[in-house]
Design an enzyme around this catalytic site. Structure first.
Site, PDB file in Angstrom:
ATOM      1  N   HIS A  83       0.790  -1.237  -0.283  1.00 14.54           N
ATOM      2  CA  HIS A  83       0.042  -0.210  -0.227  1.00 14.54           C
ATOM      3  C   HIS A  83       0.851   1.260   0.042  1.00 14.54           C
ATOM      4  O   HIS A  83       0.367   2.443  -0.575  1.00 14.54           O
ATOM      5  CB  HIS A  83      -1.083   0.129   1.104  1.00 14.54           C
ATOM      6  CG  HIS A  83      -1.953  -1.373   1.117  1.00 14.54           C
ATOM      7  ND1 HIS A  83      -2.684  -1.616   0.402  1.00 14.54           N
ATOM      8  CD2 HIS A  83      -1.939  -2.085   2.349  1.00 14.54           C
ATOM      9  CE1 HIS A  83      -3.380  -2.608   0.814  1.00 14.54           C
ATOM     10  NE2 HIS A  83      -2.960  -3.041   1.990  1.00 14.54           N
ATOM     11  N   HIS A 108       5.683   6.931   6.266  1.00 16.23           N
ATOM     12  CA  HIS A 108       5.581   6.396   5.048  1.00 16.23           C
ATOM     13  C   HIS A 108       4.950   7.405   4.065  1.00 16.23           C
ATOM     14  O   HIS A 108       4.689   8.634   4.628  1.00 16.23           O
ATOM     15  CB  HIS A 108       4.553   5.235   5.010  1.00 16.23           C
ATOM     16  CG  HIS A 108       3.235   5.730   5.605  1.00 16.23           C
ATOM     17  ND1 HIS A 108       2.790   5.646   6.930  1.00 16.23           N
ATOM     18  CD2 HIS A 108       1.989   6.093   5.047  1.00 16.23           C
ATOM     19  CE1 HIS A 108       1.559   6.118   7.306  1.00 16.23           C
ATOM     20  NE2 HIS A 108       1.243   6.618   6.032  1.00 16.23           N
ATOM     21  N   HIS A 127       3.666  10.749   6.249  1.00 20.09           N
ATOM     22  CA  HIS A 127       3.113  10.699   7.632  1.00 20.09           C
ATOM     23  C   HIS A 127       3.996  10.097   8.600  1.00 20.09           C
ATOM     24  O   HIS A 127       4.592   8.955   8.202  1.00 20.09           O
ATOM     25  CB  HIS A 127       1.993   9.680   7.389  1.00 20.09           C
ATOM     26  CG  HIS A 127       0.826  10.377   6.730  1.00 20.09           C
ATOM     27  ND1 HIS A 127      -0.287   9.643   5.939  1.00 20.09           N
ATOM     28  CD2 HIS A 127       0.357  11.877   6.205  1.00 20.09           C
ATOM     29  CE1 HIS A 127      -1.096  10.477   5.250  1.00 20.09           C
ATOM     30  NE2 HIS A 127      -0.535  11.744   5.439  1.00 20.09           N
ATOM     31  N   THR A 196      -5.858   6.820   7.421  1.00 24.21           N
ATOM     32  CA  THR A 196      -6.380   7.195   6.038  1.00 24.21           C
ATOM     33  C   THR A 196      -6.414   5.760   5.351  1.00 24.21           C
ATOM     34  O   THR A 196      -6.788   5.820   4.205  1.00 24.21           O
ATOM     35  CB  THR A 196      -5.623   8.016   5.274  1.00 24.21           C
ATOM     36  OG1 THR A 196      -4.151   7.293   5.040  1.00 24.21           O
ATOM     37  CG2 THR A 196      -5.254   9.548   5.841  1.00 24.21           C
ATOM     38  N   THR A 197      -6.215   4.755   5.870  1.00 22.24           N
ATOM     39  CA  THR A 197      -6.498   3.332   5.430  1.00 22.24           C
ATOM     40  C   THR A 197      -7.440   2.363   6.423  1.00 22.24           C
ATOM     41  O   THR A 197      -7.470   3.025   7.492  1.00 22.24           O
ATOM     42  CB  THR A 197      -4.988   2.988   5.225  1.00 22.24           C
ATOM     43  OG1 THR A 197      -4.494   2.881   6.540  1.00 22.24           O
ATOM     44  CG2 THR A 197      -3.845   3.558   4.388  1.00 22.24           C
TER      45      THR A 197
HETATM   46 ZN   LIG Z   1      -0.344   7.737   5.700  1.00 23.04          ZN
END
Ligand SMILES: [Zn+2]
Length: 245
Positions: A83, A108, A127, A196-197
């Site tokens: 991801h 990440h 982030h 956000t995931t």
């Molecule tokens: Zn992130």
């Protein structure tokens, strides 16, 4: 109360072990519009009212508390989880805000940026994910703009984990988290948001630095080739306010 604790342990687990729960992606049938239905643990992706990313419109200037960074412990691992590409850190890098201490777990990247600032999307957003002992999350965000070649980022690009599952021990690079930050840490936006995931857990403290960091076009291309478009679409602000300093 029990429910809250379960939700927190899910988000903490998601942070430390990506790939938890149903398979998800950034497009098609398993893309962001469907995340809430892919797994019962992902319900907040659909039902949440305080989701990230957002379009940040700083409209509420207040005397925000300065956060304190006590960084200096080096990066240990650079890997691709399918991801994003992520750098893990040795214990001991901390961020203090609201009288709480959060430990940096990893940073990440997203291309293009997930959050927008005054309607502007940036080519990349980093982030820095921190976790407190009681399972609370704080994310410090750095935006990237096109400019000079960035030597810190080039060290990462030289060892880019290009495929899902690629993982490198990077202790020898001696990369400390503060090396990626801009010089001005005083000016920032703050809001309450979510991961956000999936599972999109809420109660996350978001701090978005106003000063961006520069990177060259060729350096952006190295990230874009691996990440493609790994940005969740914008979410409504709803009852929240963005605070700024
Ligand atoms: Zn992130």
């Amino acid at each position: 109360m029990k429910k809250v604790l379960i939700a927190l342990s899910i988000s903490a687990a998601a942070l430390l072990a990506s790939g938890h729960g149903a398979a998800w992606s950034y497009k098609g049938e398993t893309g962001p519009a469907h995340w809430g239905k892919l797994d019962k643990n992902f319900f907040m992706c659909e039902k949440g009212q305080n989701q990230t990313p957002i379009n940040i419109v700083g409209d509420y200037s207040v005397n925000l508390e300065k956060f304190t960074l006590n960084y200096g412990k080096k990066a240990t691992k650079w890997f691709n989880n399918g991801h994003t590409v992520e750098v893990a850190f040795a214990p001991g890098n901390t961020l203090k805000i609201d009288g709480k201490t959060f430990e940096l777990k990893q940073f990440h990247f997203h291309t293009p940026s997930e959050n927008h600032i005054n309607g502007v999307s940036y080519p990349m957003e980093a982030h820095f994910v921190h976790l407190s002992k009681d399972g609370k999350i704080a994310v410090l965000t750095v935006m990237f703009v096109e400019g000079k070649k960035n030597p810190y980022m080039q060290k990462l690009i030289n060892k880019m984990p290009k495929k899902k599952g690629d993982s490198y021990d990077i202790r020898g690079l001696n990369l400390k988290p503060e090396g990626m930050l801009p010089t001005n840490l005083d000016k920032y936006y703050r809001f309450n948001g979510s991961l956000t995931t999936p599972p999109c857990s809420e109660g996350v403290r978001w701090m978005v630095l106003k000063q961006p960091v520069e990177m060259s076009r060729a350096q952006f291309a190295a990230f874009e080739k691996v990440l493609d478009h790994n940005n969740r679409p914008l979410n409504p602000l709803n009852a929240r306010k963005v605070l700024e300093k």
